[in-house]
Design a protein around this motif. Structure first.
Motif, PDB file in Angstrom:
ATOM      1  N   ILE A  33      -1.000   7.106  -2.247  1.00 18.53           N
ATOM      2  CA  ILE A  33      -0.369   7.294  -0.767  1.00 18.53           C
ATOM      3  C   ILE A  33      -0.816   8.274  -0.329  1.00 18.53           C
ATOM      4  O   ILE A  33      -0.840   8.185   1.284  1.00 18.53           O
ATOM      5  CB  ILE A  33       1.452   7.712  -1.528  1.00 18.53           C
ATOM      6  N   THR A  38       1.440   7.911   3.366  1.00 14.16           N
ATOM      7  CA  THR A  38       2.595   7.589   3.398  1.00 14.16           C
ATOM      8  C   THR A  38       2.963   6.985   2.983  1.00 14.16           C
ATOM      9  O   THR A  38       2.547   5.849   2.495  1.00 14.16           O
ATOM     10  CB  THR A  38       3.673   7.424   4.807  1.00 14.16           C
ATOM     11  N   GLY A  39       4.053   7.076   2.051  1.00 12.99           N
ATOM     12  CA  GLY A  39       5.033   6.086   1.128  1.00 12.99           C
ATOM     13  C   GLY A  39       5.761   5.923   0.043  1.00 12.99           C
ATOM     14  O   GLY A  39       6.766   7.271   0.398  1.00 12.99           O
ATOM     15  N   HIS A  40       5.856   5.502  -0.767  1.00 14.45           N
ATOM     16  CA  HIS A  40       7.148   6.189  -1.743  1.00 14.45           C
ATOM     17  C   HIS A  40       7.160   6.069  -3.377  1.00 14.45           C
ATOM     18  O   HIS A  40       7.234   5.613  -4.106  1.00 14.45           O
ATOM     19  CB  HIS A  40       8.267   4.568  -1.763  1.00 14.45           C
ATOM     20  N   HIS A  80       9.067  -1.562  -2.040  1.00 13.44           N
ATOM     21  CA  HIS A  80       8.394  -0.615  -1.485  1.00 13.44           C
ATOM     22  C   HIS A  80       8.111   0.083  -2.579  1.00 13.44           C
ATOM     23  O   HIS A  80       7.051   1.150  -1.928  1.00 13.44           O
ATOM     24  CB  HIS A  80       9.967   0.073  -0.570  1.00 13.44           C
ATOM     25  N   ASP A 112       2.755  -1.388   1.871  1.00 18.09           N
ATOM     26  CA  ASP A 112       3.804  -0.656   1.335  1.00 18.09           C
ATOM     27  C   ASP A 112       4.338  -1.165   0.498  1.00 18.09           C
ATOM     28  O   ASP A 112       5.048  -1.416  -0.434  1.00 18.09           O
ATOM     29  CB  ASP A 112       3.963   0.029   2.274  1.00 18.09           C
ATOM     30  N   LEU A 192      17.669   4.693   0.401  1.00 17.06           N
ATOM     31  CA  LEU A 192      17.602   5.487   1.964  1.00 17.06           C
ATOM     32  C   LEU A 192      18.934   6.281   2.797  1.00 17.06           C
ATOM     33  O   LEU A 192      18.342   7.319   3.442  1.00 17.06           O
ATOM     34  CB  LEU A 192      16.783   4.407   3.258  1.00 17.06           C
ATOM     35  N   HIS A 266      12.542  10.317  -0.684  1.00 14.38           N
ATOM     36  CA  HIS A 266      12.461   8.895  -0.642  1.00 14.38           C
ATOM     37  C   HIS A 266      10.718   7.795   0.158  1.00 14.38           C
ATOM     38  O   HIS A 266      10.495   7.528  -0.388  1.00 14.38           O
ATOM     39  CB  HIS A 266      13.716   7.924   0.235  1.00 14.38           C
ATOM     40  N   LEU A 267      10.893   8.826   1.479  1.00 22.68           N
ATOM     41  CA  LEU A 267       9.254   8.043   1.512  1.00 22.68           C
ATOM     42  C   LEU A 267       8.641   9.533   1.941  1.00 22.68           C
ATOM     43  O   LEU A 267       9.206  10.605   2.833  1.00 22.68           O
ATOM     44  CB  LEU A 267       9.972   7.397   2.805  1.00 22.68           C
ATOM     45  N   TRP A 269       4.630  12.333   1.499  1.00 25.19           N
ATOM     46  CA  TRP A 269       3.189  12.307   1.933  1.00 25.19           C
ATOM     47  C   TRP A 269       3.333  13.768   1.794  1.00 25.19           C
ATOM     48  O   TRP A 269       3.946  15.028   1.922  1.00 25.19           O
ATOM     49  CB  TRP A 269       2.120  12.314   3.636  1.00 25.19           C
TER      50      TRP A 269
END
Length: 286
Positions: A33, A38-40, A80, A112, A192, A266-267, A269
């Protein structure tokens, strides 16, 4: 049914190895990430022990042979969180781990969400929630028709259970008595859109699955000593004449204290200093 029986002392070394692989998956998630920006994190962290237990203690696989016809199948409904799965596939020799160094870069196969047409070891392209159990039902039926004994595992997010297609698949799988199909629900209580039962209530969850004709189990999704014997027993039960579901109670963001308590992860960075602190917390807990 609830898994409480501890594994035999002979399996202690395996448990420690699985726990180490779960940590490895979390650390690699942070690294990937960091590349993508950005990522989960949180969604991957909640299922790290589940993934590690499946890949190192339960599933029938061959190192370096992602297309072995008799391998157990794995479908990642909550696609995801693929950044937590990719490092384990590389560790199995399904592709060169160096390919992950260009994660999400233009032309790289690893994004992703997982793409079965480009990534060895991915059995189903997922991320559009709700489809994985239907596909897994089809794979389990296909294995029966071909006379193969593989087990099909489907990992679902609990928010994914808001999709009606999941319950259509559950109905169909029970009707066809697919004993080689195992669903696992990552019950981390968040999606989410917010807390699961605040969006659309899904309890009583075990009773719902039982009403659809499934054998049901509940387990602590972070306790490898409970996960391992339960998932092994389901994989080894060749006489079961109906599908089985495991509701794995988990914590979203497990391993990073503020991610466990702050819904917004949840999402996201991590900036450089935050990333260093997160890595230190993960390693310190181990």
């Amino acid at each position: 049914m609830t898994a409480q029986t501890p594994v035999a002392p002979a399996d202690r070394e395996l448990i420690e190895h699985i726990e180490e692989r779960a940590l490895f998956a979390r650390l690699e998630t942070v690294r990937l990430i960091s590349i993508a920006k950005t990522g989960h994190y949180a969604s991957g962290f909640s299922c790290a022990e589940i993934l590690a237990t499946l890949y190192y203690g339960v599933m029938r696989l061959r190192r370096g042979e992602p297309d072995w016809p008799d391998r157990d199948r794995f479908l990642f409904g909550k696609g995801h969180a693929a950044a937590t799965l990719y490092p384990l596939l590389a560790d199995w020799g399904f592709f060169d781990a160096a390919e992950l160094d260009e994660y999400t870069r233009l032309g790289n196969a690893f994004g992703d969400h997982p793409d079965m047409t480009r990534i060895p070891g991915i059995d189903f392209s997922s991320g559009s929630l709700g489809h994985a159990l239907s596909a897994g039902t089809g794979m389990a039926m296909g294995g029966r028709l071909q006379g193969r004994s593989y087990t099909t595992f489907v990992l679902l997010g609990d928010g994914e259970l808001h999709e009606g297609q999941v319950w259509e698949a559950a109905l169909g799988a029970a009707h066809h008595r697919l004993g080689r199909l195992v669903a696992i629900v990552d019950r981390n209580d968040h999606s989410l859109d917010g807390r699961i039962d605040g969006v659309t209530g899904i309890e009583p969850l075990l009773e719902k699955w039982r009403a659809f004709g499934w054998q049901t189990h509940e387990v602590d999704g972070h306790d490898v000593a409970s996960l391992l014997p339960l998932l092994r027993s389901l994989a080894e039960d060749t006489g079961r004449d109906r599908p089985a579901v495991v509701v794995a109670n988990t914590v979203k963001g497990k391993g990073i204290s503020y991610m466990e308590s702050e819904f917004g992860w949840h999402l996201g960075w991590l900036a450089e200093r935050d990333e260093a602190n997160a890595l230190a917390e993960l390693r310190g807990a181990r």
